[in-house]
Design a protein around this motif. Structure first.
Motif, PDB file in Angstrom:
ATOM      1  N   ALA A 154      23.266  -0.924  44.815  1.00 46.15           N
ATOM      2  CA  ALA A 154      22.252  -1.014  43.826  1.00 46.15           C
ATOM      3  C   ALA A 154      22.268  -2.053  42.777  1.00 46.15           C
ATOM      4  CB  ALA A 154      21.893  -0.302  43.264  1.00 46.15           C
ATOM      5  N   PRO A 155      21.424  -2.999  42.505  1.00 43.95           N
ATOM      6  CA  PRO A 155      21.637  -3.998  41.259  1.00 43.95           C
ATOM      7  C   PRO A 155      22.187  -3.059  40.726  1.00 43.95           C
ATOM      8  CG  PRO A 155      18.932  -3.799  41.740  1.00 43.95           C
ATOM      9  CD  PRO A 155      19.759  -2.799  43.047  1.00 43.95           C
ATOM     10  N   HIS A 156      22.590  -4.378  39.757  1.00 43.29           N
ATOM     11  CA  HIS A 156      23.453  -4.478  38.476  1.00 43.29           C
ATOM     12  C   HIS A 156      22.823  -3.681  37.635  1.00 43.29           C
ATOM     13  CE1 HIS A 156      27.623  -5.535  40.637  1.00 43.29           C
ATOM     14  NE2 HIS A 156      27.714  -5.363  39.430  1.00 43.29           N
ATOM     15  N   GLY A 157      21.345  -4.300  36.993  1.00 42.03           N
ATOM     16  CA  GLY A 157      20.698  -4.129  36.512  1.00 42.03           C
ATOM     17  C   GLY A 157      20.690  -1.987  36.452  1.00 42.03           C
ATOM     18  N   ALA A 158      19.772  -1.901  37.824  1.00 48.29           N
ATOM     19  CA  ALA A 158      19.506  -0.531  37.986  1.00 48.29           C
ATOM     20  C   ALA A 158      20.904  -0.109  37.371  1.00 48.29           C
ATOM     21  CB  ALA A 158      19.153   0.231  39.727  1.00 48.29           C
TER      22      ALA A 158
END
Length: 189
Positions: A154-158
């Motif tokens: 998963a992307p860090h932002g998510a």
């Protein structure tokens, strides 16, 4: 009597200067520790309150997985405190991938790990091929879920958004944070 095996390089931390940490664990958890510094085996015998004694092996395991003794002793704060481990190696294809996964969990200058702690309320340590978590059930659940999201790509932002959401939910529900100021252990990259 329970037995726990810890890494060689954590035995000194478990014993502490002049045996100070070992004596503190024995007194607070009401256990007796028999440490074999040759092979890292620790025998833990309950000598007082059996409920407190049950936390003894978890405290030793937590120190063995990279937590500072003060953080590991938080397990005695109340019956709700948990120690959990996420196996980073299991989510990795090879040694290079393990390093990449650890990097994702730690983040640039340790920022991801710090945010995981701040927003979940749990103590988080990355040591060897594991990510250790100490906190209440909701705190541990939030940190574990965030770690698993990162390990799944998963992307860090998510992940940060998820943690913010969980943080706000816990705050809204009046969950108390059990963090101790300045009681954060380092990580082994």
């Amino acid at each position: 009597m329970q037995h726990v095996k810890i890494p060689q390089d954590r035995i000194g931390v478990l014993i502490g200067e002049g045996g100070e940490t070992m004596r503190r664990i024995e007194a607070e958890a009401e256990v007796r520790l028999d440490i074999d510094s040759e092979n890292g085996s620790v025998a833990i015998e309950t000598v007082g309150d059996p409920v407190r004694g049950l936390k003894g092996p978890e405290i030793v395991r937590a120190i063995g997985r990279g937590f500072a003794p003060e953080d590991a002793l938080r397990l005695l704060a109340n019956d709700m405190m948990l120690f959990d481990l996420v196996d980073i190696d299991a989510a990795s294809r090879n040694k290079n991938d393990l390093q990449r996964q650890k990097g994702r969990l730690i983040g640039e200058n340790g920022r991801t790990r710090e945010l995981m702690e701040e927003l979940s309320g749990a103590s988080v340590v990355i040591y060897g091929s594991t990510l250790g978590i100490i906190g209440t059930p909701p705190e541990v659940d939030a940190a574990r879920t965030a770690a698993e999201m990162l390990l799944d790509g998963a992307p860090h932002g998510a992940v940060y958004s998820f943690l913010e959401e969980r943080h706000n939910e816990m705050k809204h529900q009046g969950m108390q944070y059990h963090r101790y100021p300045g009681g954060t252990a380092g990580e082994d990259a």
